[in-house]
Motif scaffolding. Structure first.
Motif, PDB file in Angstrom:
ATOM      1  N   ALA A   1       0.872  -1.287  -0.001  1.00 29.51           N
ATOM      2  CA  ALA A   1       0.007   0.012   0.083  1.00 29.51           C
ATOM      3  C   ALA A   1       0.819   1.156   0.039  1.00 29.51           C
ATOM      4  N   LEU A   2       0.782   2.102  -1.065  1.00 24.48           N
ATOM      5  CA  LEU A   2       1.727   3.408  -1.214  1.00 24.48           C
ATOM      6  C   LEU A   2       1.279   4.249  -0.201  1.00 24.48           C
ATOM      7  N   THR A   3       0.162   4.279   0.309  1.00 28.24           N
ATOM      8  CA  THR A   3      -0.119   5.125   1.596  1.00 28.24           C
ATOM      9  C   THR A   3       0.453   4.824   2.951  1.00 28.24           C
ATOM     10  N   GLN A   4       0.907   3.797   3.219  1.00 25.14           N
ATOM     11  CA  GLN A   4       1.802   3.393   4.395  1.00 25.14           C
ATOM     12  C   GLN A   4       3.221   3.751   4.305  1.00 25.14           C
ATOM     13  N   ARG A   5       3.410   5.020   5.148  1.00 28.45           N
ATOM     14  CA  ARG A   5       4.792   5.559   5.035  1.00 28.45           C
ATOM     15  C   ARG A   5       5.464   5.488   6.362  1.00 28.45           C
ATOM     16  N   SER A   6       6.531   5.880   6.716  1.00 26.18           N
ATOM     17  CA  SER A   6       7.260   5.728   7.561  1.00 26.18           C
ATOM     18  C   SER A   6       6.521   6.662   8.801  1.00 26.18           C
ATOM     19  N   ILE A   7       6.680   6.263  10.082  1.00 27.41           N
ATOM     20  CA  ILE A   7       6.341   6.853  11.065  1.00 27.41           C
ATOM     21  C   ILE A   7       6.983   7.196  12.317  1.00 27.41           C
ATOM     22  N   VAL A   8       7.273   8.379  12.664  1.00 26.01           N
ATOM     23  CA  VAL A   8       8.497   8.723  13.634  1.00 26.01           C
ATOM     24  C   VAL A   8       7.832   8.621  15.204  1.00 26.01           C
ATOM     25  N   VAL A   9       8.069   7.645  16.138  1.00 23.21           N
ATOM     26  CA  VAL A   9       7.625   7.416  17.120  1.00 23.21           C
ATOM     27  C   VAL A   9       8.381   8.077  18.274  1.00 23.21           C
ATOM     28  N   PRO A  10       7.502   8.489  19.639  1.00 21.09           N
ATOM     29  CA  PRO A  10       8.355   8.924  20.590  1.00 21.09           C
ATOM     30  C   PRO A  10       9.216   7.970  21.193  1.00 21.09           C
ATOM     31  N   ALA A  11      10.462   8.198  21.797  1.00 21.66           N
ATOM     32  CA  ALA A  11      11.259   6.850  22.258  1.00 21.66           C
ATOM     33  C   ALA A  11      10.989   6.420  23.346  1.00 21.66           C
ATOM     34  N   GLU A  12       9.814   6.743  24.278  1.00 18.96           N
ATOM     35  CA  GLU A  12       9.300   6.205  25.388  1.00 18.96           C
ATOM     36  C   GLU A  12       8.323   5.043  25.006  1.00 18.96           C
ATOM     37  N   ARG A  13       7.892   5.045  23.811  1.00 16.45           N
ATOM     38  CA  ARG A  13       6.976   4.066  23.378  1.00 16.45           C
ATOM     39  C   ARG A  13       7.344   2.650  23.302  1.00 16.45           C
ATOM     40  N   LEU A  14       6.473   1.653  23.199  1.00 18.27           N
ATOM     41  CA  LEU A  14       6.849   0.312  22.953  1.00 18.27           C
ATOM     42  C   LEU A  14       6.407   0.008  21.469  1.00 18.27           C
ATOM     43  N   VAL A  15       7.177  -0.548  20.539  1.00 18.86           N
ATOM     44  CA  VAL A  15       6.645  -0.830  19.435  1.00 18.86           C
ATOM     45  C   VAL A  15       6.536  -2.508  19.072  1.00 18.86           C
ATOM     46  N   ARG A  16       5.522  -2.949  18.840  1.00 17.32           N
ATOM     47  CA  ARG A  16       5.430  -4.307  18.669  1.00 17.32           C
ATOM     48  C   ARG A  16       4.923  -4.813  17.428  1.00 17.32           C
ATOM     49  N   ILE A  17       5.456  -5.988  17.077  1.00 12.63           N
ATOM     50  CA  ILE A  17       5.269  -6.356  15.662  1.00 12.63           C
ATOM     51  C   ILE A  17       5.081  -7.728  15.667  1.00 12.63           C
ATOM     52  N   GLU A  18       4.025  -8.227  15.255  1.00 12.45           N
ATOM     53  CA  GLU A  18       3.660  -9.664  15.114  1.00 12.45           C
ATOM     54  C   GLU A  18       3.495 -10.309  13.819  1.00 12.45           C
ATOM     55  N   LEU A  19       4.108 -11.209  13.355  1.00  8.77           N
ATOM     56  CA  LEU A  19       4.157 -11.898  12.134  1.00  8.77           C
ATOM     57  C   LEU A  19       2.997 -12.642  11.809  1.00  8.77           C
ATOM     58  N   GLY A  20       2.507 -12.591  10.761  1.00 10.02           N
ATOM     59  CA  GLY A  20       1.238 -13.187  10.384  1.00 10.02           C
ATOM     60  C   GLY A  20       1.672 -14.825  10.207  1.00 10.02           C
ATOM     61  N   PRO A  21       0.435 -15.499  10.456  1.00  6.22           N
ATOM     62  CA  PRO A  21       0.677 -16.915  10.497  1.00  6.22           C
ATOM     63  C   PRO A  21       1.254 -17.530   9.250  1.00  6.22           C
ATOM     64  N   ASN A  22       1.097 -16.850   8.221  1.00 10.88           N
ATOM     65  CA  ASN A  22       1.815 -17.766   6.849  1.00 10.88           C
ATOM     66  C   ASN A  22       3.105 -17.313   6.704  1.00 10.88           C
ATOM     67  N   THR A  23       3.761 -16.576   7.804  1.00  7.24           N
ATOM     68  CA  THR A  23       4.995 -16.087   7.511  1.00  7.24           C
ATOM     69  C   THR A  23       6.105 -17.264   7.283  1.00  7.24           C
ATOM     70  N   ALA A  24       6.903 -17.416   6.317  1.00  5.72           N
ATOM     71  CA  ALA A  24       8.056 -18.114   5.825  1.00  5.72           C
ATOM     72  C   ALA A  24       9.364 -17.246   5.125  1.00  5.72           C
ATOM     73  N   ASP A  25      10.315 -18.112   5.318  1.00  2.00           N
ATOM     74  CA  ASP A  25      11.459 -17.492   4.767  1.00  2.00           C
ATOM     75  C   ASP A  25      11.808 -16.052   5.395  1.00  2.00           C
ATOM     76  N   THR A  26      11.525 -15.661   6.540  1.00  2.66           N
ATOM     77  CA  THR A  26      11.912 -14.329   6.909  1.00  2.66           C
ATOM     78  C   THR A  26      13.064 -14.371   7.967  1.00  2.66           C
ATOM     79  N   TYR A  27      13.554 -13.132   8.314  1.00  4.06           N
ATOM     80  CA  TYR A  27      14.736 -13.269   8.900  1.00  4.06           C
ATOM     81  C   TYR A  27      14.757 -11.848   9.860  1.00  4.06           C
ATOM     82  N   LEU A  28      15.275 -11.944  11.053  1.00  2.00           N
ATOM     83  CA  LEU A  28      15.324 -10.842  11.717  1.00  2.00           C
ATOM     84  C   LEU A  28      16.970 -10.376  12.037  1.00  2.00           C
ATOM     85  N   THR A  29      17.355  -9.251  11.423  1.00  2.00           N
ATOM     86  CA  THR A  29      18.576  -8.851  11.401  1.00  2.00           C
ATOM     87  C   THR A  29      18.730  -7.476  12.336  1.00  2.00           C
ATOM     88  N   LEU A  30      19.973  -7.863  13.096  1.00  2.29           N
ATOM     89  CA  LEU A  30      20.145  -6.634  13.844  1.00  2.29           C
ATOM     90  C   LEU A  30      21.382  -5.907  13.990  1.00  2.29           C
TER      91      LEU A  30
END
Length: 281
Positions: free
Chosen positions: A206-235
């Motif tokens: 969706a082209l309307t989904q853009r970057s969001i600047v979030v206050p530092a004291e907030r907690l960002v939570r991202i849950e992956l959908g059940p059909n997620t495959a071949d996905t990686y977390l890089t730190l």
């Protein structure tokens, strides 16, 4: 300051030569080299934990990637980091080779100031159990592997649902990391003195989904959908971990900071102009 930790880019002969020059110039100081550099120089091997605990100052000989490695090696310690760039000017490694000794003399005399950079703490929760906890200076990245398919990434902030990113992945970046992968994904440049997080989808459907600047004291939570495959977390582009459907990433500001020794001859915006070629055609 009596103990210097030297962290160098691997297989860089120039870094080894600089390390030898440092030991010759400052015989009154204790110089500890991280393992790869110590092996190249034939110096005694020091384990990473001991290096981090004993260092009064970390001297990085390399580029921004080497500095990120040094910050990870130091863990939560707020040891000042002097970044010496062995190539072109870096965003964080501000001191050129020819200015190393002049700058280091000033630091050893106590005439220096630091930029205190925000870090993020990341937790990976799988089936209700904590699988991973780590800290980053630049970014937390969820990204797909070789398969050309988008995934569902359900994002919330402080428990409030924001959106589901149907995308190749998601980046949560610090202000320091806002000029890295986040910038390539269309995120804003944030001055490093501003404490916040930048939440950016990677190639969102969706082209309307853009970057969001979030206050530092907030907690960002991202849950992956059940059909997620071949996905990686890089730190910080340093470590990678495989992800599964239903995995939850929690990202928040770390109480620990990274203290970068400033080069008084270089301003942040002059670095941006040079690195990003502002004003050029």
């Amino acid at each position: 300051m009596q103990t210097l930790a030297l962290i160098a880019k691997k297989d860089k002969p120039e870094a080894a030569q600089l390390a030898l020059q440092l030991r010759e110039r400052y015989p009154q100081l204790t110089l500890l080299a991280e393992r790869a550099l110590a092996h190249a120089l034939g110096w005694p091997r020091v384990e990473d934990r001991e290096l981090a605990s004993r260092a009064d100052l970390a001297v990085v000989l390399g580029g921004d990637g080497t500095l990120i490695h040094a910050a990870r090696l130091l863990g939560g310690r707020g040891v000042p980091i002097l970044g010496v760039n062995l190539g072109s000017l870096g965003f964080m490694t501000e001191v050129p080779v020819e200015g190393l000794f002049e700058q280091l003399d000033e630091v050893l005399a106590g005439r220096f100031r630091v930029d205190s950079r925000m870090k993020l703490r990341c937790r990976l929760v799988r089936a209700g159990k904590l699988c991973l906890e780590d800290e980053v200076l630049n970014d937390v990245v969820i990204n797909k592997g070789a398969l050309a398919r988008i995934g569902d990434h359900h994002a919330s902030i402080d428990g409030v649902y924001i959106t589901t990113y149907k995308s190749d992945g998601v980046i949560v970046a610090t202000p320091t990391g806002s000029t890295a992968y986040s910038l390539s994904a269309g995120g804003p440049i944030v001055h490093p003195s501003v404490d916040c997080m930048v939440l950016s989808p990677i190639c969102s459907h969706a082209l309307t989904q853009r970057s969001i600047v979030v206050p530092a004291e907030r907690l960002v939570r991202i849950e992956l959908g059940p059909n997620t495959a071949d996905t990686y977390l890089t730190l910080d582009g340093q470590t990678g971990h495989g992800l599964q459907g239903g995995d939850i990433l929690e990202v928040e500001r770390s109480p620990n900071r990274v203290n970068l020794v400033r080069n008084p001859k270089v301003a942040y915006f002059s670095i941006l102009r040079q690195k990003l070629h502002w004003g050029q055609r």
